[in-house]
Design an enzyme around this catalytic site. Structure first.
Site, short mmCIF file in Angstrom:
data_model
loop_
_atom_site.label_atom_id
_atom_site.label_comp_id
_atom_site.label_asym_id
_atom_site.label_seq_id
_atom_site.Cartn_x
_atom_site.Cartn_y
_atom_site.Cartn_z
N HIS A 20 7.72 -6.07 9.28
CA HIS A 20 7.23 -5.31 8.13
C HIS A 20 8.27 -4.29 7.66
O HIS A 20 8.45 -4.08 6.48
CB HIS A 20 5.93 -4.61 8.53
CG HIS A 20 5.25 -3.91 7.40
ND1 HIS A 20 4.27 -4.49 6.65
CD2 HIS A 20 5.42 -2.67 6.91
CE1 HIS A 20 3.86 -3.64 5.73
NE2 HIS A 20 4.53 -2.52 5.86
N HIS A 37 -1.11 -5.43 1.42
CA HIS A 37 -1.89 -4.73 2.45
C HIS A 37 -2.88 -5.71 3.04
O HIS A 37 -4.08 -5.47 3.13
CB HIS A 37 -2.59 -3.50 1.85
CG HIS A 37 -2.37 -2.27 2.66
ND1 HIS A 37 -3.38 -1.42 3.03
CD2 HIS A 37 -1.26 -1.76 3.22
CE1 HIS A 37 -2.88 -0.44 3.76
NE2 HIS A 37 -1.60 -0.62 3.89
N ASN A 38 -2.32 -6.86 3.46
CA ASN A 38 -3.17 -7.98 3.86
C ASN A 38 -3.83 -7.80 5.22
O ASN A 38 -5.03 -7.97 5.36
CB ASN A 38 -2.32 -9.26 3.92
CG ASN A 38 -1.60 -9.53 2.61
OD1 ASN A 38 -2.07 -9.07 1.57
ND2 ASN A 38 -0.49 -10.23 2.67
N GLN A 71 -5.62 2.35 8.42
CA GLN A 71 -5.61 3.76 8.05
C GLN A 71 -6.88 4.11 7.27
O GLN A 71 -7.56 3.25 6.75
CB GLN A 71 -4.39 4.05 7.17
CG GLN A 71 -3.07 3.59 7.75
CD GLN A 71 -2.77 2.13 7.47
OE1 GLN A 71 -3.62 1.38 7.05
NE2 GLN A 71 -1.54 1.72 7.73
N ASP A 94 7.65 8.39 0.91
CA ASP A 94 6.26 8.22 1.33
C ASP A 94 6.22 7.86 2.81
O ASP A 94 7.09 7.14 3.30
CB ASP A 94 5.68 7.09 0.47
CG ASP A 94 4.50 6.42 1.11
OD1 ASP A 94 3.62 7.13 1.61
OD2 ASP A 94 4.46 5.17 1.11
N GLU A 112 0.24 6.19 11.11
CA GLU A 112 0.36 5.87 9.69
C GLU A 112 -0.75 6.53 8.89
O GLU A 112 -1.25 5.98 7.91
CB GLU A 112 0.39 4.36 9.48
CG GLU A 112 1.64 3.74 10.10
CD GLU A 112 1.70 2.23 9.99
OE1 GLU A 112 0.91 1.64 9.24
OE2 GLU A 112 2.55 1.63 10.68
N GLY A 163 10.09 -5.45 -4.41
CA GLY A 163 9.59 -6.60 -3.68
C GLY A 163 9.11 -6.24 -2.29
O GLY A 163 9.37 -5.14 -1.79
N ASN A 164 8.40 -7.15 -1.71
CA ASN A 164 7.80 -6.91 -0.41
C ASN A 164 7.53 -8.28 0.21
O ASN A 164 7.25 -9.23 -0.50
CB ASN A 164 6.51 -6.10 -0.64
CG ASN A 164 5.62 -6.02 0.58
OD1 ASN A 164 4.59 -6.70 0.65
ND2 ASN A 164 5.99 -5.20 1.53
N SER A 219 5.32 -10.26 3.21
CA SER A 219 4.27 -10.20 4.22
C SER A 219 4.19 -11.55 4.92
O SER A 219 3.78 -12.54 4.32
CB SER A 219 2.93 -9.87 3.55
OG SER A 219 1.87 -10.06 4.46
#
Lengths: 266, 760
Positions: free
Chosen positions: B64, B110-111, B255, B283, B327, B552-553, B555
């Site tokens: 991640h 945020h799967n 969280q 962040d 987190e 981009g991200n 997962s």
């Protein structure tokens, strides 16, 4: 005499900028003011007496986890005497959406008997659909002239003011309170359908009795409205504006114009 | 020394098996090879690591945080020389808007949390992506969410996840006052037990006020926002493994969100940015303090020293390692020059947002943590951040695509209504109404277009970011998982084509893209094969179109169960941003009057993954993309809109021409009388339902017909006259063969109520 319009905020208020800009676009002398300034908790202090009009904008003050507007109202009740004085000086105190909920919780609306009622005359409960509702709604201006915030609208004008709320269903202490509101000309806007008739859900998005969308106090200088005129200031903010491009003005503009005119003459 | 009972030294001079055992017990999520590297590192230093050092490395080395399986491929295809127009690419991408302003884009998955606790997982997904925008100094102005679920009419779990996710997004987004303007809701058996929640955010920032995500030597670290607690411990290592039945026990990895802390945090961060008091901001997301400080320092090329006992805590008795990797939400790290820190603290105090100095940036490349004066952590940032990368084994699957034979429908009306009411086509109104899509007063085109009584789907939302400018941003999301399931390469090309179509439909020029790449376990060669094909396609087409990826991200480890071949459908979900030169010129999809309807583009027998063939139960050939034709078509449609020849436009996608025209008619409350015989060489049902790319339907006034034809001839893009818009029925013929004849009321009833019936 000061002519200022104050947009009163606290944490969770989230419609302050568009409300502020609505006044600014009409050359209104508006500023944002945080409740901590009013309550003297920070350096750049303000008094509500500095303003001729206070608007409490929409949002979720303090998260609205208890009852919509309850915490904001409770913080304001610390300066209850100043608020009573403000109202009795014929200044304007208005609330949109969450601000309306705050004024009702504070007892400044409907206030059929006193400037601020000691016992609750009305309250908001969760929408009859049991959901948050963000949808275009139509309201009819039914006021006969008491309300000082809507003088620029004609009687029976039907306007598109969008709604976005979860707890907008107003309920009254008893039938008598509602009757008193009607006979006092304290009802200002009522939800209607596209033919101008009083209809149920979704035209009435929250199930409010008598299709009530906005009310004023007995003097007409405290006003609360559930849908959002600041979201339809220009025509291109309307949900269906591309269907008729010949009109410039949004339906909400005259609401702000009415306030500015009053403040300037005050 | 009393406090040091909270910090353990770990002896790593043990066998490989025992090393793995230690990793498991500590929940590190590291494999033998990685643990071996760590063991060697400390052997060189001639000391044992502390638990906090190991935990910190585990966060930084998680899939991640460090993209260890994807980075090499991303560099090769997506990140390579497509960076034109991108001013800065950190937590969010910053892209040129006008002379004075830039817009910011972030897109995150945020799967994993959403599958365990859908309400909290989705809500904190929104909170996190908003802070990604905020930490660049940008004001968040719009949210996008692309959601993928199993079939809610077949399994209760999918229905539960769906309801929880929708409520979580609504409750968080509505409270912080950022409108949710666009997104996707897609249902497919392939997401059973593994829904996907991808949240995106767009912001606006003065170019002179963009804040980098890095610290500065000599500056102080000021931790602001919420207190730190035990919620969200091991969130990233949890997100870097497959979910199992035991994942329910990992609820502490999810969280908790508090939107009413985020809202003043937005005000406070924007105020300190506006006053020029901040040198860096980041962040606290995945990996908590550990990753935020590590990455900020590494990017700045300096070291850091943190006094971890200064971090304000939600609960007593937290171990230093827990504080470091927690987190907890609504936190932001600021790098502030010592002479400005008092003013910053005062501003945060005004907004009632806690802010605490917890350390400072030092010369060198060491990250040091002390606990009541004792050094408990000392790592080289190079080792921590620049960790590891893998070239995973790639196996590109064999694609078996062929035209399959099936019978022509006898009753077109009922087939059409089945397609129109299918879960992936029916109205999204019941969900859209639960999100405030116009708070802020900037939403010029809302997610629903047309008459207020009978609104229909628009193609892209349009935002007017600045009070004194008519320039706008169009926002739209796209991906067709059914295409991806058959052919990931063509599916990914189609996604870019669709994003462009959507943006162009409202009159916006496609300007930047953001991708969230949701895939299964990267240790499976077949998953990496799908990943390879997807990023290859995404990179190739964007490069040709000269549209950069701004954010981009990735997962991985999205698996439906622990059996073989249980990876989710490969889902590179995209959203695109387009530029509208004048928001007063945008067009919507709803039919405006009694005019002509034209089809733009070419139709082929491309029914693979189409809603139509899914109903029939066949696979077929997935639509391909001719990039050159796409580019020409974009120009032609934009010209038509700019010159006010095109008065309504709608992209043709799921459900083909039939569904596109139905949506236009329903939104306008006006029917159409059409003849599709201008489309040649295929059966009528294929003409109606094919999902070929690069097509639009446009409405044009009769007087402007010649101008329309000329506009498209000039760009060599084919157009076909389909007929006229009028009446209150949709009537479609193919030459002298009657196909459809359905009333608007019947269509609207079928289409608008379906989702509500199944879900709520």
């Amino acid at each position: 005499m000061s002519k200022k319009i104050g947009i009163l905020t606290m944490e969770g208020t989230n419609c302050e900028y568009e409300t502020f800009f609505a006044f600014k676009r009409l050359k209104g002398d508006a500023e944002l003011v945080h409740i901590k300034q009013i309550l003297g908790e920070v350096k750049n202090e303000r008094s509500i007496g500095d303003y001729t009009c206070i608007i409490i904008p929409g949002g979720f003050s303090s998260g609205d986890y208890i009852r919509a507007g309850a915490i904001f109202a409770s913080r304001l009740s610390k300066i209850k005497d100043e608020i009573i004085e403000f109202i009795e000086e014929d200044k304007l105190l208005g609330g949109i959406c969450n601000g309306y909920q705050v004024l009702v919780d504070l007892g400044a609306l409907p206030a059929t008997k006193k400037t601020i009622s000691d016992e609750k005359e009305a309250a908001f409960i969760i929408n009859s659909s049991n959901k948050f509702e963000c949808r275009p709604t139509l309201v009819k201006h039914v006021n006969n002239g008491k309300c000082l915030f809507t003088r620029k609208y004609k009687k029976d004008d039907v306007l598109l003011f969008p709604s976005a709320h979860g707890e907008g269903n107003i309920v009254f202490r008893d039938e008598e309170t509602l009757n008193r509101l009607i006979s006092n000309d304290q009802i200002v806007f009522r939800y209607v359908d596209d033919k101008g008739d009083y209809s149920g859900y979704p035209w009435n998005p929250n199930g409010s009795i008598f299709n009530i969308a906005g009310i004023c106090n007995n003097k007409g200088n405290v006003f609360g409205l559930m849908p959002h005129p600041e979201r339809v200031f220009y025509r291109y903010m309307h949900p269906d504006w591309t269907r008729n491009r010949d009109i410039d003005r949004g339906d909400g503009l005259l609401f702000f114009k009415s306030i500015i005119d009053y403040v300037e003459r005050y | 020394m009393y406090y040091l009972s909270n910090v353990k030294k770990i002896d790593l001079s043990v066998s490989e098996d025992q090393l793995e055992q230690i990793g498991r017990e500590m929940g590190l999520g590291l494999n033998r090879y990685e643990l071996g590297l760590i063991k060697d590192y400390f052997k060189r230093l001639n000391r044992d690591p502390t638990d906090i050092e190991l935990q910190s490395l585990a966060q930084a080395w998680s899939e991640h945080c460090c993209y260890k399986s994807s980075k090499n491929l991303l560099k090769r295809f997506i990140l390579s020389d497509s960076s034109q127009g991108i001013l800065l690419g950190e937590d969010a991408g910053i892209i040129d808007f006008n002379e004075e302003y830039a817009y910011a884009v972030a897109f995150e998955s945020h799967n994993h949390p959403s599958n365990v606790e859908p309400y909290g997982g989705a809500a904190t997904g929104i909170g996190g992506v908003v802070r990604d925008i905020l930490c660049m100094g940008a004001k968040p102005i719009a949210l996008i969410d692309s959601l993928f679920f199993g079939l809610p009419d077949r399994d209760k779990r999918s229905k539960f996840l769906f309801n929880g996710v929708i409520s979580g997004i609504g409750d968080y987004g509505n409270r912080i006052g950022v409108p949710t303007v666009a997104g996707i809701i897609y249902f497919d058996e392939g997401y059973k037990n593994n829904c996907l929640v991808n949240a995106g955010c767009v912001g606006i920032v003065k170019k002179s006020q963009v804040v980098p995500s890095r610290s500065k030597e000599g500056n102080l670290f000021v931790l602001t926002g919420g207190k730190t607690g035990r919620d969200g411990i091991h969130g990233v290592t949890f997100a870097s493994a497959e979910l199992s039945e035991r994942s329910e026990e990992d609820r502490s990895a999810v969280q908790l969100g508090n939107p009413i802390l985020e809202e003043p945090l937005i005000h406070a961060c924007l105020e300190v940015t506006d006053k020029g008091l901040v040198d860096g901001m980041k962040d606290l997301g995945g990996g908590g303090l550990s990753c935020a400080i590590g990455e900020m320092s590494f990017a700045a090329g300096c070291g850091a020293c943190i006094e971890i006992e200064k971090v304000p805590l939600k609960e007593e008795g937290m171990h230093p390692w827990e504080i470091l990797v927690s987190e907890s939400q609504e936190r932001m790290m600021l790098s502030i020059s010592p002479d400005k820190v008092d003013e910053v603290l005062e501003i945060f105090d005004y907004w009632d947002v806690p802010a605490t100095i917890i350390g400072r940036s030092l010369p060198g490349n060491l990250f040091i943590i002390t606990y009541y004066g004792e050094k408990i952590y000392e790592l080289e940032l190079d080792f921590l951040i620049n960790g590891i990368r893998y070239d995973r084994e790639i196996k590109v699957r064999e694609i078996k695509e062929e035209k399959e034979y099936f019978d022509e429908p006898k009753d077109y009306n009922s087939m059409f209504l089945s397609v129109l009411s299918s879960l992936n086509i029916c109205s999204r109104e019941s969900v859209i109404r639960r999100y405030d899509h116009e708070v802020g007063g900037r939403t010029i085109l809302k997610p629903l277009n047309g008459g207020i009584k009978n609104p229909s789907h628009g193609d892209a939302a349009v935002i007017k970011p600045l009070e004194d400018s008519y320039k706008g941003l169009a926002i739209s999301a796209a991906i067709n998982p059914s295409f991806m399931g058959i052919n990931p390469y063509k599916g990914a090309l189609s996604a870019v084509d669709e994003v462009c179509r959507n943006l162009v439909s409202v009159g916006a020029r496609p300007h930047s893209l953001a991708d969230t790449l949701n895939f299964g376990n990267p240790e499976k060669p077949i998953v990496m094969g799908d990943f390879y094909e997807s990023v290859r396609a995404l990179g190739e087409i964007a490069k040709e179109l000269k549209i950069p990826y701004a954010s981009g991200n990735v997962s991985f480890y999205n698996e439906r169960s622990q059996i073989e071949d249980s990876q989710i459908v490969p889902t590179p979900s995209l959203f695109g941003v387009g530029i509208v030169e004048d928001i007063r010129k945008v067009v919507t999809s709803d039919i405006k009057g009694e005019n002509l309807l034209y089809l733009i583009g070419d139709t082929y027998e491309e029914l693979g993954g189409s809603e139509y063939l899914k109903i029939i139960g066949k696979k077929g050939v997935v639509p391909s993309v001719d990039v050159d034709r796409l580019r020409r078509s974009i120009e032609a449609v934009l010209n038509g809109i700019k010159n006010e020849i095109i008065i309504s436009a709608h992209d043709v996608s799921e459900g083909g021409i039939a569904v596109a025209v139905a949506e236009m008619c329903m939104g306008g409350g006006i029917g159409a009388d059409l003849d599709i015989s201008g489309i040649k060489g295929m059966r009528s049902d294929i003409k109606l339902f094919s999902e070929s790319n690069t097509r639009w339907l446009v409405e044009v006034k009769k007087d402007d017909e010649k101008d329309l034809i000329r506009t498209f001839m000039e760009c060599s893009v084919s157009i076909i006259r389909l007929g006229e818009t009028r009446g209150d029925r949709l009537v479609i013929k193919d030459g002298n063969k009657d196909l459809l004849n359905v009333s608007l009321i019947e269509m609207y009833d079928t289409w608008s109520r379906m989702l509500e019936k199944i879900i709520l």
